[in-house]
Design an enzyme around this catalytic site. Structure first.
Site, PDB file in Angstrom:
ATOM      1  N   TYR A 299       4.840   5.307  -7.372  1.00 28.49           N
ATOM      2  CA  TYR A 299       6.216   4.859  -7.205  1.00 28.49           C
ATOM      3  C   TYR A 299       6.839   4.423  -8.529  1.00 28.49           C
ATOM      4  O   TYR A 299       6.182   3.821  -9.382  1.00 28.49           O
ATOM      5  CB  TYR A 299       6.277   3.671  -6.247  1.00 28.49           C
ATOM      6  CG  TYR A 299       5.939   4.005  -4.811  1.00 28.49           C
ATOM      7  CD1 TYR A 299       6.666   4.969  -4.112  1.00 28.49           C
ATOM      8  CD2 TYR A 299       4.915   3.333  -4.158  1.00 28.49           C
ATOM      9  CE1 TYR A 299       6.367   5.261  -2.791  1.00 28.49           C
ATOM     10  CE2 TYR A 299       4.610   3.614  -2.825  1.00 28.49           C
ATOM     11  CZ  TYR A 299       5.338   4.584  -2.147  1.00 28.49           C
ATOM     12  OH  TYR A 299       5.035   4.869  -0.846  1.00 28.49           O
TER      13      TYR A 299
ATOM     14  N   LYS B 166     -14.995 -21.431   4.283  1.00 34.75           N
ATOM     15  CA  LYS B 166     -13.580 -21.314   4.632  1.00 34.75           C
ATOM     16  C   LYS B 166     -12.995 -20.057   3.991  1.00 34.75           C
ATOM     17  O   LYS B 166     -13.603 -19.459   3.098  1.00 34.75           O
ATOM     18  CB  LYS B 166     -12.810 -22.550   4.174  1.00 34.75           C
ATOM     19  CG  LYS B 166     -12.754 -22.735   2.663  1.00 34.75           C
ATOM     20  CD  LYS B 166     -11.973 -23.983   2.292  1.00 34.75           C
ATOM     21  CE  LYS B 166     -11.920 -24.159   0.769  1.00 34.75           C
ATOM     22  NZ  LYS B 166     -11.137 -25.355   0.385  1.00 34.75           N
TER      23      LYS B 166
END
Length: 373
Positions: free
Chosen positions: A266, A38
């Site tokens: 940033y 999964k």
């Protein structure tokens, strides 16, 4: 000429197969091994993992109808579907020969209405507090199952809540007792042929080498060489040689020398305090490199650890490569995994960002190419 991808997830066939064999030898070959694939095989890549392990395991476990559709494109064997499946999708699960989890009366009745043979797994609530049939509701399920012609209950199963180490197993033992009592009731009421499964990786290590007598195990983390906890690694690491399967690899997009006082990334969270050499890595949080690694993460370049400097952005981050001999654009960068004699593990990354190793690998973008080696 084939062009190699700039960034990719490298999967070791040898380590993947070795992990399965280590665990199978530990629990004995009479216990059936279902590899959990999964969440894109815990971020490793479901298609490639299934391709490698299809002849090594007894089946696979997925979570939902979307994953069942995916795996049926390249695998025809047994597949448990143990997450949530909407009622409207049950017919498709049956047609795709998936084996769904049953935890309410509605789903098992709808499956019978479909009129096609289907194998199901009864999820019993033993103490995890998620999906599961309460003990008081078992008589109702027995009455339903007895009258069904197409739905076959092949197993009863549950899932542990707390088994991350060899100590403090009191609650796990309560769950084992609850499970045993519920299974006994089902068998006494005529479901005597049902199989049982209770353990994922942690439970498999702690209980499935003879302490319990379950028929299946569902192994996710261990398949990929990931230890559920340091405590389990300390206890079983000498006996079981589980090896990491993946490397998250990129290559330097640019290398440049900068002077003191240069802002990086940033928000100007990092400003160089000396003349430095910086490398730009074309991976970011959209690829699964957590933003919390800003100014504290490390990568491997040229066999050396290089610190991340500045903020991890969506598609790139910057590292200090000062002093790395021969560093140049397009040189290899390892974000997770081995390079030379060093290794950056999912556990190391998890500790830095305040999460677990499962999340670190599962969040690697499925858009990155997977490369088998």
């Amino acid at each position: 000429m084939r062009v190699s991808p700039l960034s990719y997830v490298e999967l070791s066939i040898k380590n993947l197969v070795s992990n399965v064999r280590e665990i199978r030898n530990y629990i004995g070959r009479s216990v059936e091994y279902f590899a959990v694939v999964k969440a894109n095989a815990y971020g490793h890549g479901m298609r490639d993992v299934v391709k490698v392990l299809s002849t090594q395991v007894d089946g696979f476990q997925v979570d939902d109808i979307e994953e069942l559709r995916e795996i049926r494109g390249y695998y025809s064997g047994r597949v448990m579907v143990l997450g949530f499946v909407p009622v409207a999708s049950l017919a498709e699960v049956v047609k795709l020969k998936g084996e769904p989890a049953i935890y309410d009366a509605l789903r098992i009745q709808e499956l019978e209405k479909i009129g096609l043979k289907c194998r199901v797994h009864l999820k019993l609530e033993t103490g995890l507090g998620r999906q599961g049939i309460m003990e008081k509701d078992l008589p109702k399920f027995v009455r339903l199952v007895r009258n069904m012609k197409t739905v076959k209950v092949v197993s009863a199963y549950s899932h542990f809540s707390e088994v991350k180490g060899p100590d403090n197993l009191g609650y796990a033992k309560e769950q084992i007792e609850n499970f045993a009592g519920m299974v006994k009731y089902l068998r006494d009421m005529g479901l005597d042929g049902i199989k049982t499964h209770l353990s994922a990786t942690s439970g498999t290590l702690l209980f499935e080498n003879g302490l319990l007598k379950n028929d299946y195990v569902r192994v996710g983390a261990g398949t990929y060489g990931i230890w559920p906890s340091d405590k389990l690694k300390k206890k079983f690491g000498g006996e079981l040689k589980l090896r990491g399967v993946l490397r998250l690899v990129s290559h330097l997009a640019q290398v440049k020398e900068v002077n003191s006082g240069m802002s990086v990334g940033y928000g100007r969270t990092y400003v160089t305090g000396r003349r430095m050499k910086l490398g730009v890595v074309p991976l970011g949080y959209s690829d699964g490199v957590d933003r919390k690694l800003s100014n504290c993460g490390e990568v491997l370049i040229g066999g050396r650890r290089c610190p991340m400097v500045g903020v991890v952005s969506m598609n790139m981050f910057t590292v200090d490569v000062t002093g790395v001999k021969g560093v140049a654009a397009e040189g290899e960068v390892v974000v997770i995994g081995k390079q030379g004699d060093d290794e950056i593990t999912p556990e190391e990354v998890a500790e830095k960002i305040g999460t677990i190793n499962y999340e670190v690998v599962t969040r690697i973008s499925p858009l990155l190419p997977r490369v088998l080696v």
